[in-house]
Scaffold this motif. Structure first.
Motif, PDB file in Angstrom:
ATOM      1  N   ASN A 158     -30.279  11.444 -94.305  1.00  0.00           N
ATOM      2  CA  ASN A 158     -30.588  10.034 -94.130  1.00  0.00           C
ATOM      3  C   ASN A 158     -30.921   9.788 -92.653  1.00  0.00           C
ATOM      4  N   VAL A 159     -32.185   9.483 -92.440  1.00  0.00           N
ATOM      5  CA  VAL A 159     -32.660   9.396 -91.059  1.00  0.00           C
ATOM      6  C   VAL A 159     -31.938   8.306 -90.246  1.00  0.00           C
ATOM      7  N   PRO A 160     -31.875   7.115 -90.746  1.00  0.00           N
ATOM      8  CA  PRO A 160     -31.192   6.079 -89.938  1.00  0.00           C
ATOM      9  C   PRO A 160     -29.767   6.479 -89.597  1.00  0.00           C
ATOM     10  N   ALA A 161     -29.101   7.075 -90.601  1.00  0.00           N
ATOM     11  CA  ALA A 161     -27.718   7.493 -90.339  1.00  0.00           C
ATOM     12  C   ALA A 161     -27.671   8.592 -89.286  1.00  0.00           C
ATOM     13  N   LEU A 162     -28.629   9.488 -89.430  1.00  0.00           N
ATOM     14  CA  LEU A 162     -28.697  10.552 -88.439  1.00  0.00           C
ATOM     15  C   LEU A 162     -28.862   9.960 -87.040  1.00  0.00           C
ATOM     16  N   LEU A 163     -29.775   9.016 -86.944  1.00  0.00           N
ATOM     17  CA  LEU A 163     -30.027   8.378 -85.650  1.00  0.00           C
ATOM     18  C   LEU A 163     -28.775   7.658 -85.140  1.00  0.00           C
ATOM     19  N   GLY A 164     -28.152   6.963 -86.076  1.00  0.00           N
ATOM     20  CA  GLY A 164     -26.930   6.249 -85.694  1.00  0.00           C
ATOM     21  C   GLY A 164     -25.880   7.215 -85.172  1.00  0.00           C
ATOM     22  N   GLN A 165     -25.686   8.317 -85.935  1.00  0.00           N
ATOM     23  CA  GLN A 165     -24.673   9.291 -85.536  1.00  0.00           C
ATOM     24  C   GLN A 165     -25.033   9.899 -84.165  1.00  0.00           C
ATOM     25  N   ALA A 166     -26.347  10.145 -83.994  1.00  0.00           N
ATOM     26  CA  ALA A 166     -26.802  10.673 -82.702  1.00  0.00           C
ATOM     27  C   ALA A 166     -26.417   9.725 -81.585  1.00  0.00           C
ATOM     28  N   CYS A 167     -26.607   8.453 -81.868  1.00  0.00           N
ATOM     29  CA  CYS A 167     -26.266   7.438 -80.878  1.00  0.00           C
ATOM     30  C   CYS A 167     -24.766   7.480 -80.567  1.00  0.00           C
ATOM     31  N   VAL A 168     -23.990   7.632 -81.672  1.00  0.00           N
ATOM     32  CA  VAL A 168     -22.538   7.717 -81.479  1.00  0.00           C
ATOM     33  C   VAL A 168     -22.185   8.897 -80.567  1.00  0.00           C
ATOM     34  N   GLU A 169     -22.754  10.039 -80.901  1.00  0.00           N
ATOM     35  CA  GLU A 169     -22.447  11.228 -80.107  1.00  0.00           C
ATOM     36  C   GLU A 169     -22.859  11.033 -78.647  1.00  0.00           C
ATOM     37  N   PHE A 170     -24.005  10.375 -78.473  1.00  0.00           N
ATOM     38  CA  PHE A 170     -24.487  10.121 -77.112  1.00  0.00           C
ATOM     39  C   PHE A 170     -23.472   9.289 -76.347  1.00  0.00           C
ATOM     40  N   ASN A 171     -22.984   8.256 -77.032  1.00  0.00           N
ATOM     41  CA  ASN A 171     -22.006   7.393 -76.377  1.00  0.00           C
ATOM     42  C   ASN A 171     -20.711   8.128 -76.089  1.00  0.00           C
ATOM     43  N   ARG A 172     -20.395   9.094 -76.982  1.00  0.00           N
ATOM     44  CA  ARG A 172     -19.189   9.881 -76.737  1.00  0.00           C
ATOM     45  C   ARG A 172     -19.411  10.882 -75.613  1.00  0.00           C
ATOM     46  N   GLY A 173     -20.638  11.005 -75.206  1.00  0.00           N
ATOM     47  CA  GLY A 173     -20.937  11.951 -74.118  1.00  0.00           C
ATOM     48  C   GLY A 173     -21.204  13.348 -74.636  1.00  0.00           C
TER      49      GLY A 173
ATOM     50  N   TYR B  35     -23.755  15.219 -75.556  1.00  0.00           N
ATOM     51  CA  TYR B  35     -25.205  15.075 -75.558  1.00  0.00           C
ATOM     52  C   TYR B  35     -25.898  16.140 -76.400  1.00  0.00           C
ATOM     53  N   SER B  36     -25.335  17.366 -76.420  1.00  0.00           N
ATOM     54  CA  SER B  36     -26.038  18.403 -77.193  1.00  0.00           C
ATOM     55  C   SER B  36     -25.920  18.112 -78.688  1.00  0.00           C
ATOM     56  N   ASP B  37     -24.729  17.617 -79.133  1.00  0.00           N
ATOM     57  CA  ASP B  37     -24.592  17.221 -80.540  1.00  0.00           C
ATOM     58  C   ASP B  37     -25.601  16.137 -80.859  1.00  0.00           C
ATOM     59  N   SER B  38     -25.655  15.178 -79.957  1.00  0.00           N
ATOM     60  CA  SER B  38     -26.567  14.064 -80.141  1.00  0.00           C
ATOM     61  C   SER B  38     -28.004  14.585 -80.261  1.00  0.00           C
ATOM     62  N   LEU B  39     -28.317  15.496 -79.364  1.00  0.00           N
ATOM     63  CA  LEU B  39     -29.674  16.052 -79.370  1.00  0.00           C
ATOM     64  C   LEU B  39     -29.965  16.732 -80.703  1.00  0.00           C
ATOM     65  N   ASP B  40     -28.998  17.502 -81.236  1.00  0.00           N
ATOM     66  CA  ASP B  40     -29.193  18.165 -82.532  1.00  0.00           C
ATOM     67  C   ASP B  40     -29.504  17.152 -83.626  1.00  0.00           C
ATOM     68  N   LEU B  41     -28.741  16.074 -83.625  1.00  0.00           N
ATOM     69  CA  LEU B  41     -28.933  15.049 -84.656  1.00  0.00           C
ATOM     70  C   LEU B  41     -30.324  14.436 -84.549  1.00  0.00           C
ATOM     71  N   TYR B  42     -30.712  14.112 -83.303  1.00  0.00           N
ATOM     72  CA  TYR B  42     -32.055  13.545 -83.123  1.00  0.00           C
ATOM     73  C   TYR B  42     -33.112  14.505 -83.652  1.00  0.00           C
ATOM     74  N   LYS B  43     -32.902  15.792 -83.314  1.00  0.00           N
ATOM     75  CA  LYS B  43     -33.880  16.792 -83.749  1.00  0.00           C
ATOM     76  C   LYS B  43     -33.957  16.843 -85.273  1.00  0.00           C
ATOM     77  N   ARG B  44     -32.772  16.790 -85.913  1.00  0.00           N
ATOM     78  CA  ARG B  44     -32.770  16.853 -87.377  1.00  0.00           C
ATOM     79  C   ARG B  44     -33.518  15.667 -87.939  1.00  0.00           C
ATOM     80  N   ALA B  45     -33.260  14.499 -87.324  1.00  0.00           N
ATOM     81  CA  ALA B  45     -33.945  13.298 -87.804  1.00  0.00           C
ATOM     82  C   ALA B  45     -35.451  13.484 -87.699  1.00  0.00           C
ATOM     83  N   LEU B  46     -35.857  14.064 -86.580  1.00  0.00           N
ATOM     84  CA  LEU B  46     -37.282  14.236 -86.357  1.00  0.00           C
ATOM     85  C   LEU B  46     -37.884  15.226 -87.375  1.00  0.00           C
ATOM     86  N   GLN B  47     -37.107  16.272 -87.708  1.00  0.00           N
ATOM     87  CA  GLN B  47     -37.591  17.239 -88.695  1.00  0.00           C
ATOM     88  C   GLN B  47     -37.740  16.592 -90.065  1.00  0.00           C
TER      89      GLN B  47
END
Lengths: 1082, 321
Positions: free
Chosen positions: A161-176, A178-190
């Motif tokens: 689920n792309v929006p969820a992926l993006l949301g989770q990425a955002c969460v990870e980003f806020n948690r600091g 960043y690499s987890d966040s980056l993975d999620l963004y990448k998955r969303a993009l794929q």
């Protein structure tokens, strides 16, 4: 252009609605939608279209209508569309809440959003999009963990689920993370390659945070490619450009920032960066406007803090410290931890230092230091504050740390040096030198003050050559080179004008020759110090020119006048010296230094009354705070007490009392004033308290050693006087000799006189005579010395003749010495016909008479002695012969004895052998009992001596302890003295110019405190009468001789001015006595 | 120009050495060094090894001054008892004993031709001139009392004469006194000419330049060496550098340098073209009372020599080049 078709109810027709031509009034569309009972997805499409076109009200109107209860009823079975509408509304309010800055409205929006999502959930618990929306809302509210939970629910159901992926990425980003966040963004993009630019923005931010700047930049550029108006990407790229810290990068960055600003003027980040930029370009007006806007549009703590910081900085740089302080404070308040944004703490600290609030500044800088423990600027600031707070040690620590962290920071070394001057001149010099090298390495110009300080320190340490180089370096090129440099000297014949201390013609000549006589203000001090140094190096001629050069340009520079006067004084040109001091007084008639010097000169010129007035004036000019003037007055009183021939005891007592009072006053103000201590000790000695005064003198002597600028020969002399008065002649001699060598290059005839007197008293006649001859050689015009020499010879002869046993050689030497004495006295007698030396002719004639009488007597003695010697020799010869005969006799006897002995021995041997055999036999019988007895006895003996030994060593230890404890008590005292003294000196050194004053004072003091000379002149005037008086005393002297003997050394030696008058008197007296003795003898 | 140490004799005398001069070479011997000391002896030394040639006794009290006749056969020594003993250098036979009471005796100098011995008369404020053939007092050059009464300035009223110097042509004589003034006399006319001002402390030594009869160098207790135009009454230059009294000065035979000795224990060499100190010798451990350049001439044509004597009882010899 796309259009939607609303199917017309109950027909095959459709209403075509062009999406770009939606009516302004949403009610029109709503009517159609309602009337035709259009499917709910159409409502959503149209609402979304309104939103895209920025027609928010219409958007809301349609959706609110679309989620109204009627619709619920009507479309009850259309669940998904209803949820979608609710979610859209929820997302809308989430967004409103997110961007709203006012807290109340914000919360209202969030409440609305929550309501819509809850409503959607009620329709279908499991709808993922609702959970995504909820997650977004929670994110917007900052409740990261709950948001994460919401997204997880979705992702557990549908992995991609792309929006969820993006949301989770955002969460990870806020948690600091960043690499987890980056993975999620990448998955969303794929999963969804065509997703909006924002996803790539997320990737870019993650990469940026991970330090992958190149990739981050690519991502941002891709965002801009997709969405040229994406403000965040623009700002991000601009920041990256700015980070390059190069002119081109900054320019590019600013262009981007400006575009971002044009696209969306309320992005606080962009505003802050723009403000930052304009701060550096100095456009403070823009800074204030931009930051104020930024403050208005954001609620984000760090951003606000940044804005306040910008604002504060702007005011700070304008010098409005109060406002700057307020804004720094505001900025600091927005920061939770100093680690996040530490700059405002630094700024606040700076402003607080400026405003004098050191305590607060200290805590702020310490916070900065926590974040950047190695920041030199902060360390230096802290050092500065600690110094201001009086904690010099801590200040030194910090500045040391700064220099250790950055060993190339010249400024830090400079500051370190300045701090160390107070305590450790050696280390200070090193620091200054390092600073100098660093400045040079960095291609910077070395500050003149630094070089000056280096020079002064070298000067003080006695490294005169180095100091000279340093001063010359500090001065650089200038007119003075014509006077300093050896090579150029010949071109200007400066030498001719060296004696004309007030001649400025030299410089006028220079100017008329087309040279420009210029002395920059900042180099005057250096020039003065160089001149001072040249004086120390005995280049007083050049020094005099430099002083005059200073005066030529700065006629108010009093110190230059005073130094010129001092040079003149050293050359014994008193009148010129007085003239120069008067010049100085014309500039400032209250200058205490000039007045003190004038007073001293007047004393030298024997103008007692005037001198006292001048010294009073000097004392008044400083309201009694100037120790020098007070000291001089003390000295004045002391000399007044002892100079008077008649010695009015009452007057003497009052003068002494007054002197003591003045010395004490100085000591109260400056407990470590050596000169005052010396003076006080002199008064004490004068009163007969030798032990106390000896202690004081010793301490003063210790304290005075070790500095170039403190030279106190007087204390050595005083100490020697005390030793002398206590009868410790050997020590006194040593002390006088050391003093002569150390301070006077053996040129002071007065001290030689003291020395001779000591030898005289110790009855070392030859030493006494030799010493006096040396003194005569040094001071040929002092006839008193000749008289004393005559007396010494006479006394020597008399004492040899008095001896019961004397050799002919001794008597012969006596005769020679008597002849010398006669010659000396008759020469004096002849000379006194020509001039007045202060000797009574008759008196000398008496001496001549006595000596010739002695001489005749001596001749008899000589004959007697020679006869006796002859007899002795004969007797000795006789004795020798007798001895020889005796010897021969004895030898013969011995020979005889020896032979007899030998015979005896032979007999003995035989007997012994017999006895031995007998003994052996007896021994065997005794063996057993005698053995044990002997052992017992020896044991006893050992024990006894052991005990004794122990006792002895115990005693020794006790003694050690005793002496040790005594040392212990003494040392701290001396230490204390030292420390205080050091402090005093420090005070002087730190102010560069006053230091030279102090020095001058010191010189003055030497003379003032010593002042033996001034009286030497005095005594020449009056002595004839005094001698007559003395002779009277002489006739009575037999009775009270012992008494007088005791008192006379006290008087003479306690004071520093052992008058040669006194000397003579004493010598006379003993002579007289000897004379009578002799008479009796014959 | 520079000085190089050649030889030092420690304990050359039993006590402080106060006077030094070179006795010029004669036909049958090289120049000798003549020293006088507080130990009441006068000693003759052979250079360059400074071997003791002879010790003359007979003086009482310290020997304060020695002088050598330009021909090298005669020399004079004087002591604090104010006797001058003139003796034959080679035989030590006393030629004359001079005294002129109540005048004392301080520095003595033979004139360049050797006809007159000038003696600084101390408190008598005069210089006594003795004829060297008859040994009679031929003139007394008195310093006139300063014009105008100066009752307050006690030292100013008497000129205590310490030192004398002859101009190379023998026409002028300069003397230095305790108060620092220098008096210049016209010898043929036995007339006082003028004072040279500038020093305010004792001038214990002064010397004329060997080539320029106008130039006079003076050493003073004020630590400076002055260079005067003795005719024009003008101070031409000042050289400072010693840190204490300058006790003695001598000019090199080539006239290019002067040497000074000081209470600061040093001997300094001054380059007259630069008017600056070019070398400082600090081998003495006490005041340096005398410096003397060896006069040119004699059989050995070796380089210049400078001798210095000191309170430390030692004599030092330097090579001057």
């Amino acid at each position: 252009m796309a259009s939607v078709y609303i199917p017309v109810q109950n027909s095959e027709e459709e209403v075509r609605v062009a999406l770009d031509q939606l009516p302004r009034d949403a009610s029109d569309i709503l009517d159609i939608l309602k009337a035709e009972q259009a499917p709910l997805d159409l409502w959503l499409i149209i609402a979304r279209e309104y939103f895209k076109q920025g027609k928010i009200d219409q958007f809301r109107q349609i959706l609110e209508e679309g989620s109204s209860p009627e619709i619920d009823d009507y479309y009850a079975d259309v669940r998904y569309e209803r949820i979608a509408i609710l979610n859209a509304l929820g997302a809308y309010y989430s967004y409103l809440g997110k961007i709203e800055t006012k807290q109340r409205e914000k919360e209202e929006h969030f409440i609305l959003a929550t309501q819509y999502y809850n409503k959607a959930s009620r329709i279908d618990m499991h709808e993922p999009s609702t959970w995504v929306g909820k997650g977004q809302l929670l994110l917007a509210k900052g409740e990261v963990e709950q948001a994460s939970a919401a997204f997880k629910i979705v992702l557990d159901g549908v992995r991609d689920n792309v929006p969820a992926l993006l949301g989770q990425a955002c969460v990870e980003f806020n948690r600091g993370r960043y690499s987890d966040s980056l993975d999620l963004y990448k998955r969303a993009l794929q999963v969804f390659p065509n997703c909006p630019a924002a996803v790539r923005l997320g990737i870019g931010l993650c990469r940026y945070k991970l330090g992958q700047f190149e990739k981050a930049q690519q991502a941002f550029e891709r965002v801009l490619h997709l969405d040229p108006e994406n403000v965040e990407a623009l700002v991000a790229l601009a920041i990256m450009d700015l980070r390059t810290n190069e002119a081109i990068g900054i320019r590019k960055g600013m262009v981007k920032m400006q575009r971002a600003f044009e696209i969306y003027p309320y992005c606080a980040m962009a505003l802050n960066y723009l403000a930052n930029h304009f701060f550096f370009t100095g456009q403070h007006f823009l800074v204030e406007q931009l930051t104020e806007t930024a403050l208005a549009v954001t609620n984000h703590g760090p951003t606000k803090s940044h804005s306040y910081y910008n604002l504060a900085r702007s005011y700070h740089s304008k010098g409005d410290y109060d406002k700057a302080g307020v804004y720094y404070m505001a900025s600091v308040k927005e920061v939770n931890k100093p680690h996040e944004f530490v700059f405002p703490y630094y700024g606040l600290g700076q402003v607080q230092v400026k405003l004098g609030d050191f305590k607060s500044a200290l805590s702020n800088f310490e916070k900065v230091l926590e974040v950047y423990p190695d920041n030199c600027e902060t360390l230096k600031a802290l050092a500065h504050i600690y110094v201001q707070l009086g904690q010099t040690d801590k200040g030194q620590d910090f500045i040391r740390r700064a220099t250790k962290i950055d060993p190339r920071d010249a400024q830090a070394f400079l500051e370190l040096g300045e701090l160390l001057i107070l305590s450790d001149t050696g280390a200070a010099l090193d620091a200054f030198k390092t600073a100098r090298t660093l400045f040079k390495k960095g291609g910077q110009e070395v500050p003149i003050e630094l070089l000056n300080n280096v020079g002064v320190l070298q000067f003080e340490r006695g490294e005169f050559e180095l100091a000279q180089q340093t001063f010359k370096e500090a001065l650089g090129d200038g007119i003075w080179q014509s006077f300093i440099n050896e090579e150029k000297k010949s071109s200007v014949d400066a030498a001719t004008s060296t004696l004309q201390f007030k001649d400025m013609q030299l410089f006028h000549d220079f100017e008329s020759n087309g040279h420009h006589v210029e002395v920059p203000l900042d180099k005057v001090t250096v020039l003065f110090n160089l001149a001072r140094l040249l004086e120390q190096l005995n280049e007083s001629g050049t020094a005099s020119i430099l002083y005059r050069l200073i005066l030529f340009k700065y006629p108010d520079y009093i110190d230059a006048y005073l130094r010129l006067a001092a040079i003149a004084k050293d050359r014994n040109n008193i009148l010129l010296s007085i003239e120069l001091v008067n010049d100085a007084l014309k500039v400032n008639d209250k200058c205490p230094n000039a007045l003190s010097m004038l007073g001293e000169l007047e004393l030298k010129n024997d103008d007692w009354v005037k001198a006292k007035e001048t010294l009073r004036a000097a004392s008044d000019a400083t309201e009694g705070k100037d120790s020098y003037a007070t000291l001089s007055l003390g000295n004045w009183n002391y000399f007044a007490a002892v100079r008077n021939e008649k010695r009015n005891p009452k007057l003497e007592a009052t003068h002494l009392e007054k002197a003591k009072e003045l010395y004490t006053r100085v000591l109260i103000q400056h407990s470590s004033n050596l000169y005052a201590a010396n003076g006080a000790a002199v008064v004490l000695a004068e009163k007969g308290h030798f032990d106390v005064s000896k202690d004081i003198f010793t301490q003063v002597q210790e304290a005075a050693s070790g500095s170039v600028f403190v030279q106190m020969p007087d204390v050595w002399i005083n100490l020697a006087h005390v030793y002398f008065a206590q009868g410790n002649f050997a020590l006194a001699v040593k002390m006088y000799q050391n003093c002569l060598r150390k301070f006077y290059h053996n040129t002071d005839s007065q001290i030689l006189l003291y020395l001779a007197r000591t030898h005289y008293e110790a009855e070392q006649w030859q030493d006494c005579i030799k010493t006096l001859l040396r003194a005569i050689h040094l001071a040929p015009s002092n006839y008193t010395l000749r008289f004393d020499a005559g007396v010494a010879m006479q006394k020597f002869s008399a004492s040899t003749l008095q001896k019961a046993k004397r050799t002919a050689d001794e008597v012969r030497a006596t005769v020679a010495e008597l002849q010398n004495a006669v010659r000396v006295f008759s020469q004096l007698s002849a000379a006194s016909n020509l001039h007045i030396h202060g000797f009574d002719e008759k008196k000398i004639d008496t001496h001549v008479g006595y000596c010739t009488h002695l001489l005749t007597a001596a001749k008899v003695h000589l004959e007697a002695a020679e006869r006796e010697e002859q007899q002795v020799r004969q007797r000795q010869e006789l004795a020798r012969q007798v001895a020889l005969a005796e010897e021969a006799r004895r030898k013969a006897e011995e020979q005889r004895k020896f032979q007899m002995e030998r015979r005896k021995q032979e007999d003995e041997l035989k007997r012994v052998q017999q006895q031995e055999e007998h003994f052996k036999r007896v021994k065997e019988q005794w063996k057993s009992n005698s053995h044990s007895k002997r052992r017992e006895r020896s044991d006893d003996e050992e024990g006894g001596t052991g005990e004794k030994k122990k006792r002895k060593s115990g005693k020794k230890r006790k003694k050690d302890k005793h002496s040790k404890s005594r040392y212990d008590t003494e040392e701290p005292e001396a230490d204390m003295m030292d420390e205080q003294e050091m402090e005093d000196e420090e005070g002087d050194v730190y102010r560069e110019e006053p230091q030279t004053h102090g020095e001058e004072n010191a010189h003055g003091l030497l003379a003032a405190a010593g002042l033996e000379d001034s009286d030497a002149d005095e005594e020449m005037g009056a002595p004839s009468s005094s001698i007559a008086r003395r002779r009277q005393a002489l006739s009575e002297s037999e009775d009270d001789e012992p008494l007088r003997r005791q008192s006379s050394p006290v008087r003479e030696n306690s004071g520093e001015m052992q008058e040669s008058d006194g000397e003579i008197r004493d010598l006379d007296k003993t002579n007289g006595d000897d004379g009578t003795d002799e008479d009796k003898h014959y | 120009m520079k000085l190089g140490g050649i030889k030092s004799v420690e304990n050359a005398h039993d006590d402080s050495v106060w006077a030094v001069t070179w006795v010029p070479a004669t036909a049958n011997r090289p120049p000798l060094l003549l020293t006088g000391s507080l130990d009441e002896t006068v000693r003759l030394w052979r250079s360059d090894d400074l071997l003791l040639d002879r010790t003359n006794t007979g003086h009482c009290l310290g020997v304060a001054s020695v002088a050598a006749h330009p021909l090298g056969s005669l020399a004079a020594s004087s002591s604090l008892d104010s006797f001058v003993r003139v003796f034959d250098v080679d035989s030590n036979a006393t030629v004359a004993t001079l005294e002129a009471p109540p005048s004392e005796v301080w520095q003595m100098r033979f004139d360049p031709k050797g006809a007159i011995l000038a003696v600084a008369g101390g408190g008598s404020a005069s210089v006594k001139l003795w004829d060297t053939s008859t040994w009679e007092l031929v003139a007394t050059l008195s310093i006139p009392r300063p014009e105008g009464p100066k009752p307050t300035d006690k030292s100013g009223s008497k000129k205590f004469v310490l030192s004398v110097a002859w101009s190379p042509d023998g026409k002028r004589l300069a003397c230095g006194s305790m108060d620092g003034t220098i008096s210049v006399f016209d010898v043929p006319r036995a007339k006082f000419l003028h004072h040279l001002e500038g020093h305010f402390m004792a001038v214990r030594s002064l010397v004329y330049s060997p080539y320029d009869p106008r130039v006079l160098f003076t050493a003073s207790d004020d630590g400076n060496i002055h260079m005067y135009d003795a005719e024009g009454k003008a101070l031409v230059g000042t050289m400072s550098g010693h840190s204490s009294w300058v006790l003695c000065v001598d000019v090199s035979p080539d006239g290019a340098a002067i040497a000074t000795g000081s209470s600061d224990r040093s001997v300094r060499l001054w380059d007259l073209s630069m008017r600056a100190s070019v070398q400082t010798m600090s081998n003495h451990t006490d005041q340096v009372w005398g410096v003397a350049f060896r006069p040119p001439g004699g059989s050995d044509a070796r380089g210049g020599r400078l001798a210095s004597v000191s309170d430390d009882k030692s004599i030092s010899l330097y090579d001057y080049s």
